[in-house]
Design a protein around this motif. Sequence first.
Motif, mmCIF file in Angstrom:
data_model
loop_
_atom_site.group_PDB
_atom_site.id
_atom_site.type_symbol
_atom_site.label_atom_id
_atom_site.label_comp_id
_atom_site.label_asym_id
_atom_site.label_seq_id
_atom_site.Cartn_x
_atom_site.Cartn_y
_atom_site.Cartn_z
ATOM 1 N N ALA A 272 -16.282 -27.532 40.059
ATOM 2 C CA ALA A 272 -15.315 -27.904 41.088
ATOM 3 C C ALA A 272 -13.915 -27.403 40.724
ATOM 4 O O ALA A 272 -13.172 -26.914 41.582
ATOM 5 C CB ALA A 272 -15.305 -29.417 41.269
ATOM 6 N N TYR A 273 -13.576 -27.505 39.453
ATOM 7 C CA TYR A 273 -12.253 -27.080 38.996
ATOM 8 C C TYR A 273 -12.026 -25.589 39.250
ATOM 9 O O TYR A 273 -10.993 -25.188 39.797
ATOM 10 C CB TYR A 273 -12.100 -27.395 37.510
ATOM 11 N N PHE A 274 -12.993 -24.761 38.849
ATOM 12 C CA PHE A 274 -12.839 -23.321 39.021
ATOM 13 C C PHE A 274 -12.651 -22.953 40.491
ATOM 14 O O PHE A 274 -11.779 -22.146 40.839
ATOM 15 C CB PHE A 274 -14.058 -22.575 38.458
ATOM 16 N N ILE A 275 -13.463 -23.527 41.341
ATOM 17 C CA ILE A 275 -13.414 -23.177 42.764
ATOM 18 C C ILE A 275 -12.105 -23.643 43.400
ATOM 19 O O ILE A 275 -11.445 -22.888 44.136
ATOM 20 C CB ILE A 275 -14.624 -23.772 43.497
ATOM 21 N N PHE A 278 -9.031 -21.615 41.909
ATOM 22 C CA PHE A 278 -8.986 -20.231 42.370
ATOM 23 C C PHE A 278 -8.617 -20.170 43.848
ATOM 24 O O PHE A 278 -7.718 -19.416 44.242
ATOM 25 C CB PHE A 278 -10.335 -19.542 42.140
ATOM 26 N N GLY A 279 -9.308 -20.951 44.668
ATOM 27 C CA GLY A 279 -9.043 -20.913 46.108
ATOM 28 C C GLY A 279 -7.628 -21.336 46.446
ATOM 29 O O GLY A 279 -6.946 -20.685 47.259
ATOM 30 N N GLY A 280 -7.153 -22.407 45.809
ATOM 31 C CA GLY A 280 -5.794 -22.866 46.080
ATOM 32 C C GLY A 280 -4.747 -21.875 45.614
ATOM 33 O O GLY A 280 -3.742 -21.641 46.303
ATOM 34 N N SER A 281 -4.964 -21.266 44.449
ATOM 35 C CA SER A 281 -4.004 -20.292 43.924
ATOM 36 C C SER A 281 -3.972 -19.033 44.775
ATOM 37 O O SER A 281 -2.895 -18.467 45.025
ATOM 38 C CB SER A 281 -4.364 -19.941 42.476
ATOM 39 N N PHE A 282 -5.143 -18.598 45.226
ATOM 40 C CA PHE A 282 -5.186 -17.403 46.072
ATOM 41 C C PHE A 282 -4.460 -17.677 47.394
ATOM 42 O O PHE A 282 -3.690 -16.836 47.880
ATOM 43 C CB PHE A 282 -6.637 -16.982 46.333
ATOM 44 N N LEU A 298 -2.574 -14.065 39.962
ATOM 45 C CA LEU A 298 -2.171 -15.466 39.976
ATOM 46 C C LEU A 298 -3.391 -16.387 40.006
ATOM 47 O O LEU A 298 -3.458 -17.383 39.280
ATOM 48 C CB LEU A 298 -1.277 -15.729 41.186
ATOM 49 N N ALA A 299 -4.378 -16.055 40.855
ATOM 50 C CA ALA A 299 -5.554 -16.898 41.022
ATOM 51 C C ALA A 299 -6.406 -16.944 39.763
ATOM 52 O O ALA A 299 -6.856 -18.022 39.332
ATOM 53 C CB ALA A 299 -6.385 -16.406 42.204
ATOM 54 N N PHE A 300 -6.624 -15.802 39.131
ATOM 55 C CA PHE A 300 -7.490 -15.790 37.946
ATOM 56 C C PHE A 300 -6.806 -16.395 36.728
ATOM 57 O O PHE A 300 -7.448 -17.081 35.923
ATOM 58 C CB PHE A 300 -7.974 -14.370 37.655
ATOM 59 N N THR A 301 -5.495 -16.173 36.569
ATOM 60 C CA THR A 301 -4.807 -16.781 35.428
ATOM 61 C C THR A 301 -4.710 -18.292 35.583
ATOM 62 O O THR A 301 -4.616 -19.025 34.593
ATOM 63 C CB THR A 301 -3.391 -16.195 35.257
ATOM 64 N N ALA A 302 -4.745 -18.784 36.817
ATOM 65 C CA ALA A 302 -4.703 -20.232 37.045
ATOM 66 C C ALA A 302 -6.082 -20.874 36.916
ATOM 67 O O ALA A 302 -6.199 -22.023 36.474
ATOM 68 C CB ALA A 302 -4.120 -20.533 38.424
ATOM 69 N N ALA A 303 -7.134 -20.146 37.293
ATOM 70 C CA ALA A 303 -8.477 -20.727 37.319
ATOM 71 C C ALA A 303 -9.153 -20.737 35.958
ATOM 72 O O ALA A 303 -9.984 -21.606 35.672
ATOM 73 C CB ALA A 303 -9.352 -19.970 38.319
#
Length: 359
Positions: A272-275, A278-282, A298-303
Amino acid sequence: MNDTTTTPGDVAVVAKLSFLDRFLAVWIIAAMALGLVLGRLIPSLDDALDSVKVGSVSLPIAIGLLLMMYPVLAKVRYTETSRVTGDRKLLIASLVLNWVLGPALMFALAWLLLPDLPEYRTGLIIVGLARCIAMVLIWNDLSCGDREAAAVLVAINSVFQIVAFAALGWFYLQLLPGWLGLATTSAEFSIGAIAISVLVFLGIPLVAGYLTRTIGEKTRGRDWYESSLLPKIGPVALYGLLFTIVMLFALQGDAITSQPLDVVRIALPLLAYFIIMFGGSFALGYQLRLGYAKTATLAFTAAGNNFELAIAVAIGTFGVTSGQALAGVVGPLIEVPVLVALVYASLWAKRRFYPDTIS
């Protein structure tokens, strides 16, 4: 241009990984199995590991942890940390996602999904505090993200982990649960123990990585350093991770085989955390008009998360046979296939939302 357009980044994403990275999940599963077998065949293994210690960590496992971290930190371009400050939106968004929202989300998911498993819950909270500084560079490249921005954000995360990890550990493991009327962590420990673990298992390899890059670039140049030296020392991180996993599962074999559903329950909040991250950051990067490359970065460094550090801190603070350590070990097994899938999701979003970037 329709959604079926093919770009160079779409083609054989997994094939772009090195042989070791491509089958990382397989190696992790094999290391787990080997550890379980060794635990059954050598009942006295725990006594042997405890015979020589570095602080509270057995020497063989301490060596494995340091080997995990060193190659990762040798990859960071430390001289480029100032270059990202020119893009204030990217910098502020990354700092907020990594050091405010990410730990808070993992805290919430751990308490929501593991209310009756305090050791695993604590382990996941530690994972949430360990921001990604390793595999994110691979996922970023595969998704056609901004390579230089990723290197800078990784360097900033490295510095923040030295400065902020122990304080955030105190906040999320003791102060915040007290404010909310929740039980604090499942074992007595001092925040000083976390700080010492961070300084040893992040500080030592950070200094070694910095010196390796500085001396290597000065003597032979960056091209030689990144094209010749890094490929040679890079696999050492995987070997250290696999060795540590073998040892952990050898010592925790009984608990794992008797409670396999616990591993599944640890995996659910991680998934759940990864999804969500990633989705929120993207979506945030899209709203900030950062462009596709920086949005993907941004999305990958945050996820992503630094499971090497999380495992090291859990072992150093709670012990090698603790549930906190097991929660950290399950992390990479879940992260690899999920983030490979998110690479494909990112490339789909590139076609869908950034058609002008497709060549």
